[in-house]
Design a protein around this motif. Structure first.
Motif, PDB file in Angstrom:
ATOM      1  N   UNK A 137       6.551  10.135 -10.242  1.00  0.00           N
ATOM      2  CA  UNK A 137       6.312   9.183  -9.156  1.00  0.00           C
ATOM      3  C   UNK A 137       7.628   8.759  -8.518  1.00  0.00           C
ATOM      4  N   UNK A 138       8.611   8.471  -9.354  1.00  0.00           N
ATOM      5  CA  UNK A 138       9.917   8.049  -8.854  1.00  0.00           C
ATOM      6  C   UNK A 138      10.561   9.142  -8.007  1.00  0.00           C
ATOM      7  N   UNK A 139      10.493  10.382  -8.479  1.00  0.00           N
ATOM      8  CA  UNK A 139      11.070  11.504  -7.724  1.00  0.00           C
ATOM      9  C   UNK A 139      10.349  11.695  -6.396  1.00  0.00           C
ATOM     10  N   UNK A 140       9.022  11.552  -6.412  1.00  0.00           N
ATOM     11  CA  UNK A 140       8.263  11.709  -5.164  1.00  0.00           C
ATOM     12  C   UNK A 140       8.645  10.634  -4.163  1.00  0.00           C
ATOM     13  N   UNK A 141       8.713   9.389  -4.615  1.00  0.00           N
ATOM     14  CA  UNK A 141       9.110   8.315  -3.700  1.00  0.00           C
ATOM     15  C   UNK A 141      10.543   8.495  -3.209  1.00  0.00           C
ATOM     16  N   UNK A 142      11.441   8.929  -4.090  1.00  0.00           N
ATOM     17  CA  UNK A 142      12.834   9.131  -3.670  1.00  0.00           C
ATOM     18  C   UNK A 142      12.959  10.232  -2.622  1.00  0.00           C
ATOM     19  N   UNK A 143      12.020  11.171  -2.627  1.00  0.00           N
ATOM     20  CA  UNK A 143      12.034  12.237  -1.623  1.00  0.00           C
ATOM     21  C   UNK A 143      11.366  11.807  -0.329  1.00  0.00           C
ATOM     22  N   UNK A 144      10.237  11.117  -0.449  1.00  0.00           N
ATOM     23  CA  UNK A 144       9.405  10.834   0.725  1.00  0.00           C
ATOM     24  C   UNK A 144       9.805   9.551   1.452  1.00  0.00           C
ATOM     25  N   UNK A 145      10.133   8.500   0.707  1.00  0.00           N
ATOM     26  CA  UNK A 145      10.377   7.211   1.355  1.00  0.00           C
ATOM     27  C   UNK A 145      11.611   7.202   2.270  1.00  0.00           C
ATOM     28  N   UNK A 146      12.732   7.875   1.903  1.00  0.00           N
ATOM     29  CA  UNK A 146      13.853   7.886   2.851  1.00  0.00           C
ATOM     30  C   UNK A 146      13.484   8.486   4.204  1.00  0.00           C
ATOM     31  N   UNK A 147      12.686   9.558   4.199  1.00  0.00           N
ATOM     32  CA  UNK A 147      12.265  10.153   5.472  1.00  0.00           C
ATOM     33  C   UNK A 147      11.389   9.177   6.248  1.00  0.00           C
ATOM     34  N   UNK A 148      10.526   8.466   5.538  1.00  0.00           N
ATOM     35  CA  UNK A 148       9.662   7.486   6.200  1.00  0.00           C
ATOM     36  C   UNK A 148      10.477   6.302   6.701  1.00  0.00           C
ATOM     37  N   UNK A 149      11.442   5.849   5.914  1.00  0.00           N
ATOM     38  CA  UNK A 149      12.287   4.726   6.339  1.00  0.00           C
ATOM     39  C   UNK A 149      13.124   5.092   7.558  1.00  0.00           C
ATOM     40  N   UNK A 150      13.620   6.329   7.592  1.00  0.00           N
ATOM     41  CA  UNK A 150      14.396   6.768   8.764  1.00  0.00           C
ATOM     42  C   UNK A 150      13.529   6.769  10.014  1.00  0.00           C
ATOM     43  N   UNK A 151      12.292   7.246   9.866  1.00  0.00           N
ATOM     44  CA  UNK A 151      11.378   7.231  11.006  1.00  0.00           C
ATOM     45  C   UNK A 151      11.064   5.801  11.428  1.00  0.00           C
ATOM     46  N   UNK A 152      10.911   4.895  10.459  1.00  0.00           N
ATOM     47  CA  UNK A 152      10.633   3.493  10.782  1.00  0.00           C
ATOM     48  C   UNK A 152      11.798   2.868  11.540  1.00  0.00           C
ATOM     49  N   UNK A 153      13.013   3.183  11.111  1.00  0.00           N
ATOM     50  CA  UNK A 153      14.185   2.631  11.801  1.00  0.00           C
ATOM     51  C   UNK A 153      14.235   3.105  13.251  1.00  0.00           C
ATOM     52  N   UNK A 154      13.959   4.387  13.458  1.00  0.00           N
ATOM     53  CA  UNK A 154      13.947   4.916  14.828  1.00  0.00           C
ATOM     54  C   UNK A 154      12.833   4.263  15.646  1.00  0.00           C
ATOM     55  N   UNK A 155      11.680   4.052  15.013  1.00  0.00           N
ATOM     56  CA  UNK A 155      10.562   3.421  15.733  1.00  0.00           C
ATOM     57  C   UNK A 155      10.883   1.968  16.078  1.00  0.00           C
TER      58      UNK A 155
END
Length: 396
Positions: A149-167
């Motif tokens: 779970x930790x590895x999945x979040x570490x992979x997926x959440x940064x990409x989502x956070x980057x998209x959120x920052x751009x939005x």
């Protein structure tokens, strides 16, 4: 009650075994507390997982209950052993049974199904070593899940956070522009859907990474477009003035192309001329059509940028056309220079009075100094004169 063990241990052996077991207990307790305090573990306990994550988390919770129950039973045996050792006259048989024999009681429901009996009424007993092995297996199972779970979040959440920052940046720009943005609304809906999937089912969302990265790129592109619209709003007056000046330059370049064309028509016979550029009036109309009163800055940014590009292309086209047309006169002048150079060579070769050469020279000169000049015939005439002199030079 604990089952029988082998021959009683010596007091020294009991002390050594008890000390080792206590150190073992402390290490296991520390590892279990670290597991319980892991950030991803805390998140899982505070949320409602879905999908594949929910399925595996349900299994892990059952395993966790068994892990803590085994540890508690293991700890109680060691507490009994400590009490027995602290007695005035330690019972070495009891201590040996506690430390090496089947002294840890399993609840009936904790006995593996293949070892159960329909006649049993009491729990079964296992040794401290088997209890430790059971705890180790349970710990590894839960730790593996939390790590995944930790590895999945570490992979997926940064990409989502980057998209959120751009939005967020894009939304701030859209708010400043004061106009609705359906495209940004669509990106927000997509981000909300993906975040719900990623946060509640990280183990089932591995295939979403590409979609998350695409969302980030789309949000970044939209932010860039909206930021450009803001810049256009701030810079519009200055850019419009510069555009008007550049369009004047286009008009002047097109007039120069016409002037050179008219000159060529008087100097060159039947020239093959390109179509004359005439973009300045259209460009002025496009500039006049950029109406800022409606406040549609995103559209204006695209149109302004397109117009700026069009103006520079029109200016370059007019310049190339002028150079192309003027090249015909340059060709005539180049032929004149070549004819004069070969005449000088004829003089150096001692053939200044050669009538045949003089005739060739005169024919070429008449063509080149007659307006309008027939470039095709003049080119042929100069080539004939050149070949004649070359033959003389080769003959010595």
């Amino acid at each position: 009650m604990p089952g029988a063990a082998g021959p009683p241990m010596s007091l020294e052996g009991v002390d050594h075994a008890l000390r080792r077991r206590m150190e073992e207990r402390d290490r296991v307790a520390g590892d279990m507390l670290d597991l319980d305090d892991h950030p991803s573990h805390r998140l899982l306990k505070g949320m409602t997982p879905t999908g594949e994550t929910a399925r595996r988390w349900d299994q892990a919770q059952v395993t966790l209950v068994r892990l803590w129950w085994l540890f508690d039973a293991y700890r109680r045996v060691l507490d009994l052993a400590q009490e027995a050792r602290a007695a005035g006259r330690p019972d070495l048989g009891l201590l040996t049974a506690l430390l090496t024999g089947p002294s840890v009681e399993l609840k009936p429901d904790d006995v593996p199904i293949e070892k159960r009996s329909l006649l049993r009424e009491k729990g079964e007993w296992i040794t401290l070593d088997l209890a430790l092995a059971g705890m180790d297996g349970a710990y590894r199972e839960v730790a593996e899940l939390i790590g995944a779970v930790d590895a999945a979040w570490n992979t997926l959440l940064p990409a989502l956070d980057a998209a959120d920052a751009a939005r967020r940046g894009a939304r701030e720009a859209a708010t400043s522009l004061g106009a609705p943005d359906p495209e940004l609304d669509r990106l927000d809906d997509t981000a909300a859907r993906l975040r719900a999937r990623v946060t509640t089912d990280p183990l089932g969302s591995a295939g979403l990474l590409g979609e998350l990265e695409a969302l980030g790129r789309a949000a970044g592109a939209r932010r860039a477009e909206l930021d450009q619209a803001l810049r256009v709003r701030e810079e519009f007056d200055g850019r419009a003035r510069r555009l008007a000046e550049r369009i004047d330059a286009v008009a002047e370049a097109e007039r120069e192309a016409l002037r050179v064309r008219d000159l060529v028509l008087t100097k060159i016979q039947s020239p093959s001329l390109p179509q004359m550029p005439d973009q300045a009036p259209t460009l002025r109309d496009r500039l006049a059509a950029l109406d800022t009163r409606a406040g549609r800055w995103l559209e204006l940014a695209e149109r302004l940028t397109s117009l700026e590009r069009g103006v520079e292309e029109a200016l370059a086209h007019a310049t190339r056309t002028t150079e192309s047309v003027a090249g015909l006169i340059g060709r005539r002048d180049e032929l004149r220079g070549r004819l004069s150079a070969y005449q000088a060579k004829a003089v150096r070769l001692g053939h200044a009075e050669d009538l045949a050469l003089a005739g060739l020279y005169g024919a070429a000169r008449d063509l080149l100094w007659t307006a309008p000049c027939d470039l095709r015939r003049a080119t042929v005439a100069v080539a004939e004169y050149q070949r004649a002199i070359t033959r003389i030079g080769a003959a010595g």
